[in-house]
Design a protein around this motif. Structure first.
Motif, PDB file in Angstrom:
ATOM      1  N   PRO A   1     -34.412  88.939 -17.371  1.00 30.29           N
ATOM      2  CA  PRO A   1     -34.859  88.612 -18.736  1.00 30.29           C
ATOM      3  C   PRO A   1     -33.908  87.636 -19.425  1.00 30.29           C
ATOM      4  O   PRO A   1     -32.688  87.665 -19.198  1.00 30.29           O
ATOM      5  N   LEU A   2     -34.468  86.822 -20.280  1.00 29.69           N
ATOM      6  CA  LEU A   2     -33.690  85.763 -20.921  1.00 29.69           C
ATOM      7  C   LEU A   2     -32.468  86.314 -21.660  1.00 29.69           C
ATOM      8  O   LEU A   2     -31.371  85.759 -21.558  1.00 29.69           O
ATOM      9  N   SER A   3     -32.636  87.396 -22.400  1.00 25.12           N
ATOM     10  CA  SER A   3     -31.509  87.951 -23.152  1.00 25.12           C
ATOM     11  C   SER A   3     -30.386  88.381 -22.220  1.00 25.12           C
ATOM     12  O   SER A   3     -29.197  88.188 -22.524  1.00 25.12           O
ATOM     13  N   ASP A   4     -30.726  88.961 -21.065  1.00 25.30           N
ATOM     14  CA  ASP A   4     -29.707  89.368 -20.104  1.00 25.30           C
ATOM     15  C   ASP A   4     -29.031  88.158 -19.481  1.00 25.30           C
ATOM     16  O   ASP A   4     -27.821  88.170 -19.216  1.00 25.30           O
ATOM     17  N   ARG A   5     -29.797  87.120 -19.259  1.00 22.94           N
ATOM     18  CA  ARG A   5     -29.231  85.922 -18.647  1.00 22.94           C
ATOM     19  C   ARG A   5     -28.220  85.255 -19.571  1.00 22.94           C
ATOM     20  O   ARG A   5     -27.115  84.882 -19.152  1.00 22.94           O
ATOM     21  N   LEU A   6     -28.571  85.125 -20.836  1.00 20.29           N
ATOM     22  CA  LEU A   6     -27.651  84.494 -21.779  1.00 20.29           C
ATOM     23  C   LEU A   6     -26.415  85.359 -22.008  1.00 20.29           C
ATOM     24  O   LEU A   6     -25.296  84.838 -22.120  1.00 20.29           O
ATOM     25  N   ALA A   7     -26.611  86.678 -22.052  1.00 20.04           N
ATOM     26  CA  ALA A   7     -25.459  87.580 -22.198  1.00 20.04           C
ATOM     27  C   ALA A   7     -24.528  87.466 -20.994  1.00 20.04           C
ATOM     28  O   ALA A   7     -23.299  87.533 -21.138  1.00 20.04           O
ATOM     29  N   PHE A   8     -25.096  87.284 -19.807  1.00 21.39           N
ATOM     30  CA  PHE A   8     -24.280  87.137 -18.605  1.00 21.39           C
ATOM     31  C   PHE A   8     -23.414  85.882 -18.681  1.00 21.39           C
ATOM     32  O   PHE A   8     -22.215  85.915 -18.377  1.00 21.39           O
ATOM     33  N   ILE A   9     -24.001  84.764 -19.073  1.00 24.35           N
ATOM     34  CA  ILE A   9     -23.243  83.511 -19.175  1.00 24.35           C
ATOM     35  C   ILE A   9     -22.085  83.679 -20.147  1.00 24.35           C
ATOM     36  O   ILE A   9     -20.949  83.261 -19.884  1.00 24.35           O
ATOM     37  N   ARG A  10     -22.346  84.321 -21.271  1.00 26.39           N
ATOM     38  CA  ARG A  10     -21.293  84.523 -22.260  1.00 26.39           C
ATOM     39  C   ARG A  10     -20.237  85.506 -21.763  1.00 26.39           C
ATOM     40  O   ARG A  10     -19.056  85.375 -22.097  1.00 26.39           O
TER      41      ARG A  10
END
Length: 255
Positions: A226-235
Motif C-alpha cells: 500500500p502507498l502509505s506503507d511504501r512512503l513510510a518505508f522510504i522515510r
C-alpha cells in the motif's frame, strides 16, 4: 504510439508508477519491516560502501548492444531543452550506479507517468513523467529503477513464478537503495516520496478518465505494498544511522 512500444511498456519487468487503488493490498507493514531489516544494522558502513557491495557487474557489451537493438524505433519522443536539463541530473544516478555510458535513457510517448528499467541496459521515461516531475523527482525515480540492478535476476524469477510477495519485497528494496543513492549524491530522499505521490495522482486520474486504455501502472499495481506503507518505508530508511550520517529523529523524518 506504436503497438510494439505499447506492448514493451506494459510488459516491462520493472515499472515505478502505481495507481491509488494499489493501496488495497494487505500485509504491507509486515513486508516493510522484513525489508527494512536488510538495511538496518549497517551503521558502521558508509552509504557509499554499502551501495558498492550491492552494485552488479556491468553488462557484457554485446548483450547490452543486443538489448538496445531490440527496442522498437516507433514511439520515441524528443525531449525539449528544459527536459534535457532534467535528464542531465538523472544521468548522475546512472553514472554512479552503473558507470558512465552503461545505461541508455530513452524518452517514449506513452500515456502514463512511467519510468522503467529494461533489461538493465535502458531506462525508459515517458514524456508525461518528464513533463510532470521536477528534476530531482525524476532523478529519484531513476534511482529507484537502478536499485533493481542488485536483484534483477531474482525479480525476473519472481515475475515468472507470479510470486507477488517477493516482487513487493524487491520493489521496497529498490526504494531503499534509491533513497540511499539520492542521499549519497546530495539529493533529499524526500524527492522520491513526492515523485511517487505525483505519479500516483496522475496515473489514478488517467485510469479514471473516460476511454483511458490500460497503462503500465495498472499492469504492475499488484507488485507494491500500500502507498502509505511504501512512503513510510522510504522515510524509515532515511532515519537509519550510517558511518557518514547521524540518525535523523523519527518525528523529523515524517512530513
Amino acid at each position: 504510439m506504436g503497438q510494439r512500444l505499447t506492448a514493451l511498456v506494459l510488459a516491462i519487468t520493472v515499472g515505478l508508477s502505481i495507481p491509488v487503488w494499489a493501496a488495497t493490498q494487505r500485509n504491507g507493514e509486515r513486508t516493510s519491516r522484513n525489508v527494512l531489516a536488510f538495511f538496518d544494522g549497517h551503521g558502521n558502513d558508509t552509504i557509499d560502501a554499502f551501495l558498492l557491495r550491492l552494485r552488479p557487474a556491468p553488462l557484457d557489451e554485446t548483450l547490452r548492444a543486443n538489448v538496445i537493438a531490440s527496442l522498437p524505433k516507433e514511439g520515441e519522443a524528443r525531449p525539449s531543452r528544459k527536459d534535457g536539463e532534467k535528464l542531465l541530473l538523472a544521468q548522475r544516478i546512472l553514472d554512479y550506479s552503473a558507470g558512465p555510458g552503461a545505461v541508455l535513457v530513452k524518452v517514449v510517448d506513452v500515456d502514463s507517468a512511467f519510468v522503467g528499467l529494461y533489461n538493465r541496459a535502458v531506462v525508459l521515461i515517458s514524456a508525461r513523467a518528464l513533463a510532470l516531475l521536477e528534476a530531482e523527482e525524476l532523478t529519484a525515480l531513476v534511482a529507484h529503477e537502478m536499485g533493481h540492478g542488485a536483484d534483477w535476476d531474482a525479480y525476473v524469477i519472481a515475475m515468472q513464478q507470479h510470486n507477488i510477495e517477493r516482487m513487493r519485497e524487491l520493489e521496497l528494496k529498490a526504494d531503499g537503495i534509491g533513497a540511499l543513492t539520492l542521499e549519497h549524491l546530495g539529493i533529499d530522499p524526500e524527492r522520491l516520496v513526492s515523485a511517487i505521490q505525483k505519479t500516483v495522482r496522475y496515473n489514478d486520474w488517467l485510469d479514471r478518465s473516460a476511454g483511458a486504455t490500460p497503462h503500465a501502472a495498472a499492469a504492475t499495481a499488484d507488485r507494491y505494498v500500500p502507498l502509505s506503507d511504501r512512503l513510510a518505508f522510504i522515510r524509515a530508511v532515511a532515519t537509519l544511522p550510517w558511518a557518514d550520517r547521524r540518525p535523523v529523529p523519527q518525528a523529523a523524518a515524517v512530513r
